[in-house]
Each structure stands twice: as C-alpha cells, then as structure tokens.
Design an enzyme around this catalytic site. Structure first.
Site, PDB file in Angstrom:
ATOM      1  N   GLU A 114       8.722  -4.972  11.287  1.00  0.00           N
ATOM      2  CA  GLU A 114       9.397  -2.873   9.732  1.00  0.00           C
ATOM      3  C   GLU A 114      10.016  -1.941  11.027  1.00  0.00           C
ATOM      4  O   GLU A 114       9.146  -2.145  12.410  1.00  0.00           O
ATOM      5  CB  GLU A 114       7.787  -2.606   9.576  1.00  0.00           C
ATOM      6  CG  GLU A 114       8.437  -0.857   9.002  1.00  0.00           C
ATOM      7  CD  GLU A 114       7.187  -0.251   7.946  1.00  0.00           C
ATOM      8  OE1 GLU A 114       6.748  -1.034   7.828  1.00  0.00           O
ATOM      9  OE2 GLU A 114       8.273   0.652   7.149  1.00  0.00           O
ATOM     10  N   ASP A 164       1.458  -1.169  -0.063  1.00  0.00           N
ATOM     11  CA  ASP A 164      -0.013   0.098   0.104  1.00  0.00           C
ATOM     12  C   ASP A 164       0.799   1.024  -0.058  1.00  0.00           C
ATOM     13  O   ASP A 164       0.471   2.564  -0.021  1.00  0.00           O
ATOM     14  CB  ASP A 164      -1.123   0.314   1.044  1.00  0.00           C
ATOM     15  CG  ASP A 164      -0.105  -0.233   2.301  1.00  0.00           C
ATOM     16  OD1 ASP A 164       1.132  -0.127   2.974  1.00  0.00           O
ATOM     17  OD2 ASP A 164      -1.322   0.164   3.574  1.00  0.00           O
ATOM     18  N   SER A 165       2.091   0.777  -0.170  1.00  0.00           N
ATOM     19  CA  SER A 165       3.238   1.992  -0.082  1.00  0.00           C
ATOM     20  C   SER A 165       3.024   2.523  -1.253  1.00  0.00           C
ATOM     21  O   SER A 165       3.143   4.013  -2.483  1.00  0.00           O
ATOM     22  CB  SER A 165       4.573   1.682   0.206  1.00  0.00           C
ATOM     23  OG  SER A 165       5.248   0.396  -0.671  1.00  0.00           O
ATOM     24  N   ASP A 169      -1.834  -5.901  -0.018  1.00  0.00           N
ATOM     25  CA  ASP A 169      -1.694  -5.470   1.406  1.00  0.00           C
ATOM     26  C   ASP A 169      -3.428  -5.239   1.258  1.00  0.00           C
ATOM     27  O   ASP A 169      -3.701  -4.712  -0.087  1.00  0.00           O
ATOM     28  CB  ASP A 169      -1.124  -3.810   1.499  1.00  0.00           C
ATOM     29  CG  ASP A 169       0.646  -3.714   2.026  1.00  0.00           C
ATOM     30  OD1 ASP A 169       0.472  -5.154   3.212  1.00  0.00           O
ATOM     31  OD2 ASP A 169       0.869  -3.153   1.683  1.00  0.00           O
ATOM     32  N   LYS A 191      -1.408  -9.421   2.777  1.00  0.00           N
ATOM     33  CA  LYS A 191      -0.742  -9.352   4.170  1.00  0.00           C
ATOM     34  C   LYS A 191      -1.185  -8.012   5.087  1.00  0.00           C
ATOM     35  O   LYS A 191      -1.905  -7.020   4.033  1.00  0.00           O
ATOM     36  CB  LYS A 191       0.599  -8.094   3.742  1.00  0.00           C
ATOM     37  CG  LYS A 191       1.715  -8.189   5.127  1.00  0.00           C
ATOM     38  CD  LYS A 191       3.436  -6.694   4.320  1.00  0.00           C
ATOM     39  CE  LYS A 191       3.226  -5.970   3.962  1.00  0.00           C
ATOM     40  NZ  LYS A 191       2.538  -4.885   4.755  1.00  0.00           N
ATOM     41  N   GLU A 240      -1.628  -5.677   8.342  1.00  0.00           N
ATOM     42  CA  GLU A 240      -0.872  -4.943   9.391  1.00  0.00           C
ATOM     43  C   GLU A 240      -1.593  -5.253  10.880  1.00  0.00           C
ATOM     44  O   GLU A 240      -2.875  -4.802  11.223  1.00  0.00           O
ATOM     45  CB  GLU A 240      -0.151  -3.460   9.462  1.00  0.00           C
ATOM     46  CG  GLU A 240       0.240  -3.183   8.309  1.00  0.00           C
ATOM     47  CD  GLU A 240       0.657  -1.404   8.489  1.00  0.00           C
ATOM     48  OE1 GLU A 240      -0.401  -0.486   9.054  1.00  0.00           O
ATOM     49  OE2 GLU A 240       0.902  -1.108   7.357  1.00  0.00           O
TER      50      GLU A 240
HETATM   51  O1  KIV Z   1       3.559  -1.036   1.727  1.00  0.00           O
HETATM   52  C1  KIV Z   1       4.581  -1.124   2.171  1.00  0.00           C
HETATM   53  O2  KIV Z   1       5.642  -0.771   1.204  1.00  0.00           O
HETATM   54  C2  KIV Z   1       4.888  -2.509   3.344  1.00  0.00           C
HETATM   55  C3  KIV Z   1       6.715  -2.321   3.262  1.00  0.00           C
HETATM   56  C4  KIV Z   1       7.431  -1.204   4.215  1.00  0.00           C
HETATM   57  C5  KIV Z   1       6.799  -4.228   3.745  1.00  0.00           C
HETATM   58  O3  KIV Z   1       4.170  -2.725   3.778  1.00  0.00           O
END
Ligand code: KIV
Length: 271
Positions: free
Chosen positions: A189, A51-52, A90, A120, A122
């Site tokens: 992280e 989600d970055s 994510d 993934k 969080e």
């Molecule tokens: O969204 C992302 O890029 C991440 C990484 C920093 C692990 O979750």
C-alpha cells in the site's frame, strides 16, 4: 447441500497460477451481502472484507476501533453473497499484535464463524511468528506492507511510505520474511512504483497493490472510493469508476419530490 459444479472457485492456487502466467488479479473490498453478490457476479477474483469497514461503514476516522465481532458480522454477510471469488478477511487492530496465540485464536474464530477463505494481517518481521502459527493451522494468510493503516498513529500521516532507503530496505526484507513464513500473497500500500516492482519481481507469491503502481501482480481498491460513494476522497492513486454519491443523492431528491407532489405512488403502483 447442492454444489454448483459450473462455478470454478478462485483459490490461493488460482492466484499463484495467475502470477506465473502474468495474468493480473482484481480485488475490491466489500462489507455486505448485496455488494459482494454484485462483485462476485461481475467476475472479481478476490473480495477483501477490509477493516476499512471501520471508516466507510461505521464512520470512524481510522481502522483502529473496529472489533473482531464486527469484522465477523461483515464477513458472514459477504460470504452469503459470494459463490466464486476468494474471500479474505482483515484481522482487526488488537486481535493479533504481540501475541501469536491470540492471533491464532482470532484467526480460528474468523474462519469458523464466517466461512471465509483466508485472512490478511498488517506488518512484517514483527508478525512472523503469528503468520507461521496461523499458516500451520491450515489458514491462508495474506501480508500487508507499506502504509499499514492500523499503525497510523506511529506514522502520523497517510503519505507515501518507504521513499527513504532504510524503510525501503526493511520493506523488501519484510516481504521475503512474509513469503518464507507461508503467506500466499502480500498487499503493498502506497509505496513508490519502482519499489513495488522490485518486491514483485523478488517474490514468487503475488503482490496486490493499492497506490503502488502498475507492476504489482494485482490491484485492490476500497469499493466506496472506486464507486464514488465516498466522493470527497480523491488521492492520486484512485480511479473513480462511478459517481454514485451524485446518482444516489439525485435519486433520493427525486423520490422526496415525488412523495411530496403525490406523484408516487401512482395507480399502477397501487393495489
Ligand atoms: O481494509 C482495507 O480496505 C485494506 C485495503 C486498503 C487493502 O486493507
């Protein structure tokens, strides 16, 4: 559909075996077809549609604004470029928190509409029910502990997490909860390397670190950071393998000059 039998696809079992054999796992983010294809061809084991994308693709300050539909668009593009790597997506902010039914519905949408191989999420104890529900639907889930960017407004800063004993103890407990809930791996992280080592040794599932030192079972970086596309971002944990920002700007400046001087296109480049 023809299947290329030469390609040995990476699965969650592959990662489990790699941990058992002490072989480190390489993971990078990707958000589109072209980079995913390059990373897959380079032999990367895991591609994270992070989600970055909210930051590096859309230009938002945080990961919070990206939507489930936007994550699905990025994941669909990545999947089209990937033949061997495991692709993890994510679950974005607002698509799972506080409601395991909603979490399952979001998870199913991503899996159905993208062809991704896992998700993934969080958080620790607070997402245990969601993890169990998603895993029980047959969907592989990776956890994410330590600095969890979707909670940035609760943390207030992007500083190293779990330096104090109480937070470190919660993180260790959360890691075990995620493993017991069925996660196949967990991202750690921005936590002290000694804590990441302890967690890595206490789990049977692989840990993937970002700013968590060298004891994790694998490492992940955001592609724009490691390729130097986002060259202003230079945290201590980052190793920048290219300076693409300078290379790209130089190439574009040369192109501008060539167009203006009528050097481009020349005769060979014309019909
Ligand atoms: O969204 C992302 O890029 C991440 C990484 C920093 C692990 O979750």
């Amino acid at each position: 559909m023809s299947v290329n039998k030469e390609i040995k696809k990476v699965t969650t079992n592959t990662l489990q075996k790699m941990k058992a054999n002490g072989e480190k796992i390489s993971m990078l983010t990707a958000y589109d077809f072209s980079f995913a294809k390059l990373f897959d061809e380079a032999g990367l084991e895991v591609i994270l549609v992070g989600d970055s994308a909210s930051n590096v693709m859309a230009g938002h300050e945080t990961t919070l604004p990206i939507t489930l539909d936007q994550m699905i668009y990025h994941a669909q593009s990545v999947i089209r470029g990937t033949h061997r790597a495991l692709v993890i997506v994510d679950l974005p902010f607002g698509s799972y928190q506080g409601n395991s039914e909603v979490a399952l519905a979001s998870a199913i949408r991503i899996m159905k509409e993208t062809g991704a191989h896992g998700l993934k999420i969080e958080g620790g104890e607070e997402i245990e029910d969601s993890v169990k529900k998603i895993v029980s639907a047959g969907i592989p889930v990776m956890g994410h502990l330590g600095l969890t960017p979707q909670s940035i407004y609760q943390f207030g800063t992007y500083n190293v997490r779990a330096k104090e004993e109480a937070e470190a103890n919660k993180l260790k407990k959360d890691a075990l909860i995620l493993q017991n809930a069925g996660c196949f791996g967990v991202v750690l992280e921005k936590i002290p390397a000694s804590l990441a080592k302890e967690v890595t040794e206490s789990l049977t599932i692989p840990t993937i670190g970002i700013g968590a030192g060298g004891y994790c079972d694998g490492q992940v970086l955001v592609m724009h950071d490691m390729l130097g596309i986002n060259s202003e971002f230079k945290p201590r944990f980052l190793r920048q393998y290219l300076n693409l920002a300078e290379n790209i700007k130089g190439a574009v400046q040369q192109y501008i000059a060539d167009v203006k001087s009528n050097d481009f296109p020349n005769e060979k480049e014309s019909y």
